[in-house]
Design an enzyme around this catalytic site. Sequence first.
Site, short mmCIF file in Angstrom:
data_model
loop_
_atom_site.label_atom_id
_atom_site.label_comp_id
_atom_site.label_asym_id
_atom_site.label_seq_id
_atom_site.Cartn_x
_atom_site.Cartn_y
_atom_site.Cartn_z
N LYS A 192 0.87 -1.18 0.00
CA LYS A 192 0.00 0.00 0.00
C LYS A 192 0.90 1.23 0.00
O LYS A 192 1.71 1.42 0.91
CB LYS A 192 -0.89 -0.02 1.24
N LYS A 245 -2.17 -1.53 -3.89
CA LYS A 245 -3.04 -0.36 -3.84
C LYS A 245 -2.23 0.91 -3.89
O LYS A 245 -1.23 1.00 -3.18
CB LYS A 245 -3.80 -0.45 -2.52
C1 PBG Z 1 -7.44 3.11 5.61
C2 PBG Z 1 -7.64 3.08 4.15
C3 PBG Z 1 -7.43 4.09 3.18
C4 PBG Z 1 -7.92 3.60 1.99
C5 PBG Z 1 -8.40 2.32 2.23
N1 PBG Z 1 -8.19 2.00 3.57
C6 PBG Z 1 -6.92 5.47 3.31
C7 PBG Z 1 -5.55 5.77 3.69
O1 PBG Z 1 -4.70 4.93 3.87
O2 PBG Z 1 -5.34 6.98 3.86
C8 PBG Z 1 -7.95 4.34 0.68
C9 PBG Z 1 -9.02 3.91 -0.25
C10 PBG Z 1 -9.33 4.84 -1.36
O3 PBG Z 1 -8.71 5.90 -1.56
O4 PBG Z 1 -10.26 4.49 -2.08
N2 PBG Z 1 -6.13 3.14 6.04
#
Ligand code: PBG
Length: 319
Positions: A192, A245
């Site tokens: 991520k 992601k």
């Molecule tokens: C929680 C999380 C996030 C997303 C999914 N789970 C946000 C982040 O890490 O700031 C992002 C999902 C999206 O932008 O569609 N940590």
Amino acid sequence: MSFPVTRLRRLRRTDRLRGLVRETRLDLDDFVMPLFVGHSTQGNPDLPAMGRFSIDDLVTEADELARLGVRAVLLFGIPEEKDEEGSGAYDDEGIIQLALRAVRARHPDLLLLTDVCLCEYTSHGHCGVIRDGEVANDESLELIARTAVSHAEAGADAVCPSDMMDGRVGAIRSALDDAGFEQTPIVSYAAKYASAFYGPFREAAESVPSFGDRRGYQMDPANVREALRELDVDEQEGADVLLVKPALPYLDVIRAARERFDLPVAAYNVSGEYAMVKAAAARGWMDERAAALESLTAIKRAGADFVVSYWTKDLAQWL
Ligand code: PBG
């Protein structure tokens, strides 16, 4: 043998021929619809999928999704109150726990995935607890694992840790096993990235960090070898699915993951990817449906087995 014997246009001449040789197809079984649940319903006219549902309206939405053929949803909770330790995340009466029980009661078959993270529940908006101005890794693990167990107890079919703490997959696996949930899979957001493409999500989920940013735990967008190390440790710690992601700016990472690992690989087509197309379509610069279908096809072509996408509900109508 090349031209004039080889004419690649021969197989592109008609829709039937193109269909016959198409390498990648979209199947609703491979898509997961993210849904936000809070204490009241709040629509978002510009970005409909970023709206939030009260628990009652969430149940109605689940009915509609199920009727359209959607197989899986990923739930995000927006609590009424936040605190330093994100206690709403692992409260048995927390928003997600209540939502899981309500949807489960009506839908024994709909796959209920949950995002496991503290950022929507902490007053500072970070994904773990803060000690000396930093997100404390090992202390956060215990709370994250507790969150995952409480989701499983409330009926989650799979838990999806998205915090990027080191060791969280292992911590969650052993906590789930100790609680008798050895059959609950972990879909790890293994690679991520610290991405600008989460903007609309953070607005929707009220999880903008109150200080600093997430670069101390989410990955540097410049790195792909490091992503493979992240995937590797998550596999060793017991992840069942490896998720990358965002998706579109990281197709090379999805491809590398597919080539290196035999676990299912998933991708998250995030809020900013959705919002860019929506914004362009609103200005008449792009056709939303065509751009969305092309984006989702590209993510599958890169190697994703399934995709979390805000277009899942639309896709159910388009296919
Ligand atoms: C929680 C999380 C996030 C997303 C999914 N789970 C946000 C982040 O890490 O700031 C992002 C999902 C999206 O932008 O569609 N940590």
